[in-house]
Write a protein that holds these residues in place. Structure first.
Motif, short mmCIF file in Angstrom:
data_model
loop_
_atom_site.label_atom_id
_atom_site.label_comp_id
_atom_site.label_asym_id
_atom_site.label_seq_id
_atom_site.Cartn_x
_atom_site.Cartn_y
_atom_site.Cartn_z
N SER A 136 0.82 -1.22 0.00
CA SER A 136 0.00 0.00 0.00
C SER A 136 0.85 1.27 0.00
N ASN A 137 2.09 1.15 0.50
CA ASN A 137 2.97 2.32 0.55
C ASN A 137 3.92 2.40 -0.65
N VAL A 138 3.80 1.45 -1.57
CA VAL A 138 4.67 1.43 -2.74
C VAL A 138 4.13 2.39 -3.79
N LYS A 139 4.94 3.36 -4.15
CA LYS A 139 4.55 4.35 -5.16
C LYS A 139 5.11 4.01 -6.54
N VAL A 140 6.35 3.53 -6.57
CA VAL A 140 6.98 3.20 -7.84
C VAL A 140 7.77 1.91 -7.66
N ALA A 141 7.53 0.94 -8.55
CA ALA A 141 8.27 -0.33 -8.54
C ALA A 141 8.90 -0.54 -9.91
N LEU A 142 9.93 -1.38 -9.95
CA LEU A 142 10.66 -1.64 -11.19
C LEU A 142 10.83 -3.14 -11.37
N ASP A 143 10.54 -3.62 -12.58
CA ASP A 143 10.79 -5.01 -12.95
C ASP A 143 11.88 -5.01 -14.01
N ILE A 144 13.07 -5.53 -13.64
CA ILE A 144 14.21 -5.55 -14.56
C ILE A 144 14.16 -6.81 -15.40
N GLY A 145 14.17 -6.64 -16.72
CA GLY A 145 14.04 -7.78 -17.62
C GLY A 145 12.63 -8.31 -17.59
N CYS A 146 11.66 -7.45 -17.86
CA CYS A 146 10.25 -7.80 -17.63
C CYS A 146 9.72 -8.86 -18.59
N GLY A 147 10.36 -9.04 -19.76
CA GLY A 147 9.90 -10.06 -20.70
C GLY A 147 8.45 -9.82 -21.10
N ARG A 148 7.65 -10.89 -21.08
CA ARG A 148 6.25 -10.76 -21.49
C ARG A 148 5.34 -10.27 -20.38
N GLY A 149 5.90 -10.10 -19.17
CA GLY A 149 5.17 -9.37 -18.15
C GLY A 149 4.47 -10.18 -17.08
N VAL A 168 4.16 0.46 -11.75
CA VAL A 168 5.31 -0.42 -11.90
C VAL A 168 5.87 -0.22 -13.30
N VAL A 169 7.19 -0.09 -13.38
CA VAL A 169 7.88 0.13 -14.64
C VAL A 169 8.55 -1.18 -15.06
N GLY A 170 8.31 -1.60 -16.28
CA GLY A 170 8.98 -2.77 -16.83
C GLY A 170 10.10 -2.35 -17.76
N LEU A 171 11.30 -2.85 -17.51
CA LEU A 171 12.46 -2.50 -18.34
C LEU A 171 12.91 -3.72 -19.11
N ASP A 172 13.10 -3.58 -20.40
CA ASP A 172 13.57 -4.69 -21.23
C ASP A 172 14.49 -4.14 -22.31
N ARG A 173 15.33 -5.05 -22.84
CA ARG A 173 16.29 -4.63 -23.86
C ARG A 173 15.66 -4.48 -25.23
N TYR A 210 15.12 5.97 -6.43
CA TYR A 210 13.89 6.31 -7.14
C TYR A 210 12.75 5.34 -6.85
N PHE A 211 13.05 4.03 -6.69
CA PHE A 211 12.00 3.01 -6.59
C PHE A 211 11.85 2.50 -5.16
N ASP A 212 10.61 2.20 -4.81
CA ASP A 212 10.34 1.57 -3.51
C ASP A 212 10.64 0.08 -3.54
N VAL A 213 10.41 -0.54 -4.69
CA VAL A 213 10.62 -1.99 -4.86
C VAL A 213 11.27 -2.22 -6.21
N VAL A 214 12.26 -3.11 -6.24
CA VAL A 214 12.89 -3.54 -7.49
C VAL A 214 12.87 -5.06 -7.52
N VAL A 215 12.34 -5.64 -8.60
CA VAL A 215 12.25 -7.09 -8.72
C VAL A 215 12.84 -7.53 -10.06
N SER A 216 13.16 -8.82 -10.14
CA SER A 216 13.65 -9.40 -11.39
C SER A 216 13.48 -10.90 -11.32
N ALA A 217 13.15 -11.53 -12.45
CA ALA A 217 12.92 -12.97 -12.50
C ALA A 217 13.69 -13.61 -13.65
N THR A 218 14.57 -14.54 -13.31
CA THR A 218 15.38 -15.32 -14.27
C THR A 218 15.94 -14.45 -15.39
#
Length: 315
Positions: A136-149, A168-173, A210-218
């Motif tokens: 509930s307190n997360v304002k901006v999150a980042l998914d590194i290598g988001c792929g198909r989402g 949530v921002v998804g970053l991909d190459r 900048y981000f409250d949460v940063v995640v990444s999967a495989t």
């Protein structure tokens, strides 16, 4: 700073490791929405498995002619014909067994690859989301290598459930991938919570803290693969990504990485960067390899003596 290793699922908080029943989903539904990444690898495994299966059937159907052929070969190469027939039958049987076992192993590998790409990836996305205590307190999150989402939309769904106004921002190459990811977000009904952009994960196009949460999967293990996975150069590239994750994370923010092969490297690097609450999940087999979820928290401040000194996270 503390480090916790979680080797057994039943000893842990089930909220972290198991998706709730409301999040359960049939793999056909997941595949319909997200499709499958690296489907060429799956086709290659299925093709090889089919080829070895056909070879096994041919060995079974033409066992006697093969034995006769091998018997002739042994008679031509051996100094004595004694035992030639037995050697030919043994060789034919051995080759047939190895071929059949290879077919079984390849079919198993193909099945595991498909499950890891669809069902397991969705399940692990739910586990990653559960590593963050308060969305509930997360304002901006980042998914590194988001792929198909899959993970990106799991985060967006959590933001939607908590009534958060965050994004949530998804970053991909690949720009093509980001466009596909936005489509899946709209299908999942979380398009207003998602934005995607193209960028280099080794130099994230975001400011510090900048981000409250940063995640990444495989994903992190794929960085630097042009140098070879076990080279010093590849390891340095992966460490740069971790450093960038920490840099863009707000003090007190949470980072969660699910990855293959190199998790001990990540733990050591996070310890060097003075991260807190470093947690390693139990082992999960994914893509025929060992994988773990690593979560950590960026300290609010680092105290050296009487003065408060903020760490420089750049690498």
């Amino acid at each position: 700073m503390s480090l916790t290793i979680k080797p057994h699922l039943h000893h842990q908080n089930h909220r972290m490791h198991k998706p709730t029943s409301t999040n359960s989903r049939d793999w056909t539904q997941i595949y319909t929405v997200y499709g499958m990444e690296q489907w060429q690898t799956l086709l290659f495994l299925v093709f090889q498995a089919t080829l070895f299966s056909i070879m096994s059937i041919l060995f079974l159907l033409y066992y006697q002619p093969i034995c006769q052929f091998l018997d002739t070969f042994f008679l031509l190469t051996a100094t004595s014909s004694t035992g030639g027939g037995s050697a030919a039958r043994f060789a034919a049987g051995f080759i047939g067994c190895v071929t059949a076992l290879s077919a079984v192993c390849l079919f198993f590998a193909a099945g595991n690859f498909f499950y890891s790409s669809v069902g397991l990836r969705y399940e692990m996305a739910q586990r990653i989301v559960s590593c963050v205590n308060d969305w509930s307190n997360v304002k901006v999150a980042l998914d590194i290598g988001c792929g198909r989402g899959i993970l990106l939309n799991a985060v967006a769904t959590q933001l939607k459930k908590t009534g958060s106004s965050g994004r949530v921002v998804g970053l991909d190459r690949s720009k093509g991938t980001t466009l596909s990811t936005l489509r899946t977000a709209n299908v999942e009904g979380v398009g207003e919570y998602v934005t995607c952009r193209e960028g280099d994960v080794r130099s994230l196009p975001f400011g510090d803290n900048y981000f409250d949460v940063v995640v990444s999967a495989t994903f992190v293990h794929t960085v630097g693969k042009e140098y070879g996975h076990r080279t010093v150069e590849a390891a340095a590239e992966r460490m740069r990504v971790l450093g960038e994750m920490v840099r863009v994370l707000k003090p007190g923010g949470v980072g969660v990485v699910w990855d293959l092969l190199h998790v001990p490297e990540y733990v050591r690097r996070l310890q060097e960067l003075k991260m807190e609450d470093i947690t390693v999940s139990e082992r999960v087999t994914a893509f025929m390899m060992s994988s773990h979820i690593v979560s950590f928290r960026k300290p609010i401040q680092h105290i050296l003596g009487p003065c408060e000194v903020r760490l420089d996270w750049r690498c």
